[in-house]
Design a protein around this motif. Sequence first.
Motif, mmCIF file in Angstrom:
data_model
loop_
_atom_site.group_PDB
_atom_site.id
_atom_site.type_symbol
_atom_site.label_atom_id
_atom_site.label_comp_id
_atom_site.label_asym_id
_atom_site.label_seq_id
_atom_site.Cartn_x
_atom_site.Cartn_y
_atom_site.Cartn_z
ATOM 1 N N SER A 19 -26.512 -18.016 -31.430
ATOM 2 C CA SER A 19 -27.242 -16.971 -30.386
ATOM 3 C C SER A 19 -25.941 -15.908 -30.184
ATOM 4 C CB SER A 19 -27.348 -17.941 -29.241
ATOM 5 O OG SER A 19 -28.376 -18.810 -29.623
ATOM 6 N N ALA A 20 -26.097 -14.711 -30.027
ATOM 7 C CA ALA A 20 -25.371 -13.618 -29.575
ATOM 8 C C ALA A 20 -25.635 -12.950 -28.330
ATOM 9 C CB ALA A 20 -24.912 -12.952 -30.788
ATOM 10 N N ALA A 21 -25.123 -12.563 -27.398
ATOM 11 C CA ALA A 21 -25.435 -11.840 -26.450
ATOM 12 C C ALA A 21 -24.247 -10.738 -25.884
ATOM 13 C CB ALA A 21 -25.655 -12.779 -25.108
ATOM 14 N N VAL A 22 -24.546 -9.834 -25.578
ATOM 15 C CA VAL A 22 -23.696 -8.488 -25.022
ATOM 16 C C VAL A 22 -24.197 -8.487 -23.547
ATOM 17 C CG1 VAL A 22 -23.119 -6.198 -25.048
ATOM 18 C CG2 VAL A 22 -23.958 -7.386 -27.230
ATOM 19 N N ALA A 23 -23.004 -8.685 -22.539
ATOM 20 C CA ALA A 23 -23.306 -8.678 -21.223
ATOM 21 C C ALA A 23 -22.359 -8.130 -20.678
ATOM 22 C CB ALA A 23 -23.347 -10.379 -20.613
ATOM 23 N N ARG A 24 -22.745 -7.445 -19.526
ATOM 24 C CA ARG A 24 -21.795 -6.716 -18.767
ATOM 25 C C ARG A 24 -21.637 -7.394 -17.228
ATOM 26 N NH1 ARG A 24 -23.965 -2.114 -18.653
ATOM 27 N NH2 ARG A 24 -22.230 -0.808 -19.985
ATOM 28 N N ASP A 36 -25.491 -8.327 -16.069
ATOM 29 C CA ASP A 36 -26.655 -7.306 -16.769
ATOM 30 C C ASP A 36 -26.538 -7.815 -18.285
ATOM 31 O OD1 ASP A 36 -28.513 -5.531 -17.397
ATOM 32 O OD2 ASP A 36 -27.066 -3.884 -17.244
ATOM 33 N N LEU A 37 -27.614 -8.517 -18.846
ATOM 34 C CA LEU A 37 -27.827 -8.743 -20.112
ATOM 35 C C LEU A 37 -28.323 -7.334 -21.082
ATOM 36 C CD1 LEU A 37 -27.926 -11.112 -22.688
ATOM 37 C CD2 LEU A 37 -30.166 -11.265 -22.136
ATOM 38 N N LEU A 38 -27.286 -6.923 -21.966
ATOM 39 C CA LEU A 38 -27.529 -5.592 -22.379
ATOM 40 C C LEU A 38 -28.433 -5.923 -23.771
ATOM 41 C CD1 LEU A 38 -24.073 -3.764 -22.028
ATOM 42 C CD2 LEU A 38 -26.066 -3.954 -20.376
ATOM 43 N N ALA A 39 -28.135 -6.987 -24.555
ATOM 44 C CA ALA A 39 -28.689 -7.193 -25.923
ATOM 45 C C ALA A 39 -28.394 -8.875 -26.076
ATOM 46 C CB ALA A 39 -28.158 -6.350 -26.938
ATOM 47 N N TYR A 40 -29.619 -9.365 -26.928
ATOM 48 C CA TYR A 40 -29.619 -10.608 -27.266
ATOM 49 C C TYR A 40 -29.901 -10.636 -28.668
ATOM 50 C CZ TYR A 40 -30.725 -15.294 -28.237
ATOM 51 O OH TYR A 40 -31.093 -16.767 -28.946
ATOM 52 N N PHE A 332 -33.446 -14.033 -17.076
ATOM 53 C CA PHE A 332 -33.962 -13.469 -18.509
ATOM 54 C C PHE A 332 -34.109 -14.403 -19.725
ATOM 55 C CE2 PHE A 332 -29.187 -13.764 -17.806
ATOM 56 C CZ PHE A 332 -28.871 -14.594 -18.695
ATOM 57 N N ASP A 333 -34.319 -14.064 -21.047
ATOM 58 C CA ASP A 333 -34.684 -15.041 -22.069
ATOM 59 C C ASP A 333 -33.818 -16.308 -21.912
ATOM 60 O OD1 ASP A 333 -35.063 -16.452 -24.270
ATOM 61 O OD2 ASP A 333 -35.519 -14.659 -25.558
ATOM 62 N N GLY A 334 -34.354 -17.429 -21.519
ATOM 63 C CA GLY A 334 -33.320 -18.568 -21.528
ATOM 64 C C GLY A 334 -32.795 -18.745 -22.924
ATOM 65 N N GLU A 335 -33.133 -18.383 -24.132
ATOM 66 C CA GLU A 335 -32.362 -18.473 -25.345
ATOM 67 C C GLU A 335 -31.060 -17.830 -25.227
ATOM 68 O OE1 GLU A 335 -33.467 -19.889 -28.366
ATOM 69 O OE2 GLU A 335 -34.901 -20.850 -26.822
ATOM 70 N N ALA A 336 -31.062 -17.051 -24.317
ATOM 71 C CA ALA A 336 -29.643 -16.230 -24.527
ATOM 72 C C ALA A 336 -28.347 -16.830 -23.372
ATOM 73 C CB ALA A 336 -29.817 -14.734 -23.969
ATOM 74 N N LYS A 337 -29.074 -17.746 -22.687
ATOM 75 C CA LYS A 337 -28.366 -18.312 -21.556
ATOM 76 C C LYS A 337 -26.894 -18.791 -21.980
ATOM 77 C CE LYS A 337 -28.425 -21.607 -17.813
ATOM 78 N NZ LYS A 337 -27.395 -22.566 -18.230
ATOM 79 N N GLU A 338 -26.780 -19.781 -22.938
ATOM 80 C CA GLU A 338 -25.523 -20.360 -23.536
ATOM 81 C C GLU A 338 -24.675 -19.298 -23.875
ATOM 82 O OE1 GLU A 338 -25.050 -24.875 -23.891
ATOM 83 O OE2 GLU A 338 -26.360 -23.895 -25.641
ATOM 84 N N ALA A 339 -25.038 -18.202 -24.913
ATOM 85 C CA ALA A 339 -24.311 -17.217 -25.428
ATOM 86 C C ALA A 339 -23.871 -16.342 -24.197
ATOM 87 C CB ALA A 339 -25.168 -16.193 -26.272
#
Length: 375
Positions: A19-24, A36-40, A332-339
């Motif tokens: 799982s990969a996320a870009v967050a501000r 702010d989740l920018l991408a997952y 947001f999408d719970g799949e992104a939470k740990e990332a």
Amino acid sequence: MSSGVVVGLMSGTSLDGISAAVARFTDATDGRIDVDLLAYHSRAYTPAERTRLTAALGGGTPAEYCRVNFDLGAWLADAAIQVMAEAGVARSDIAAIASHGQTIWHEPGHSTWQTGESAVIAERTGIDVISDFRVRDVAAAGQGAPLVPIADAMLFSSAGDWRGLQNLGGIGNITVVPPHGQIDGVRAFDTGPGVAVIDGVTRVVRPDLPYDVDGQLARAGRPVTKLVTELMAHPYFGMEPPKSTGRELFNSDYVQKLISAARSAGASDEDVIATAVQLTAESVGDAYRRFIPEPVSEVLVSGGGARNPALFDAISKAAAPMVVRHFDEVFFDGEAKEAVAFALLGYLHVTKRPGNVPSATGARGQRILGKRTPA
């Protein structure tokens, strides 16, 4: 750290992928942090990659561990590059990549080992990498897990009520957070299996499936309730928190013993999978009843297991009267939470702030987590 943008990379005990996320991140005036989740992006492991990682969890040669460390670093770098492209953020604006890597061995109270070479990620991306988050907490006499509670408190707490946040990755863990992002009072622990046993059972009885898609097989079966009761007698479930577990317990041997015992009771394939689902749900509900005295009225569920309707429904029933909802309904999408949680740990490292919650891990105190690999 002018941008507050961090890439988070997570490979969990479910071994389904990265799982990969870009967050501000932005510091709020009340001590919380806005995100702010920018991408997952999710990079699935190929069958061959999953086989190598699974083998590494059960043992390997020095050569095999050496190679998988560098190869996993390359896979993590691929995921980071892909999610950065989707976010449309210049690499020069990214403060760091925070990589959890893959846990190979976790021995609470003594040591923990994550692999996935940070130097490979830094070399491939040209960005500083923060990795190896768990070891400092263990060195400070902590469990090294769970580490997500800092994000649960700072990012996902309620404005007025106590809230539970349940993750269902390979291992299940719950965080109990007070209102308004307070760190004092946060508690967290591993409830037991998340999808590790369910997926393991499914892959044995139905080798053509990576997991029980949409919980269809479990819904077609009936759990062997007597076996579930026997399995719930394991000492781990009765241990007082703080506590953590992993595939050291809920591994392929555990899966084989469950299958053998269920078969002895006349269980079909569907019944075996339904039994694994019921075990997971009972472990979650039992943990709530035993170890959560706080006035928690709702639990938000995330992770791969939250996508399994059979498991979600079973947990909702086992956790009553608490209300169980999907994390996605509120955030947001719970799949992104740990990332995102590990991205936050990277942000805290770069800004020189502690990332562990001693009330959750049992550590002697708060510590800055992670090791930095310059680009």
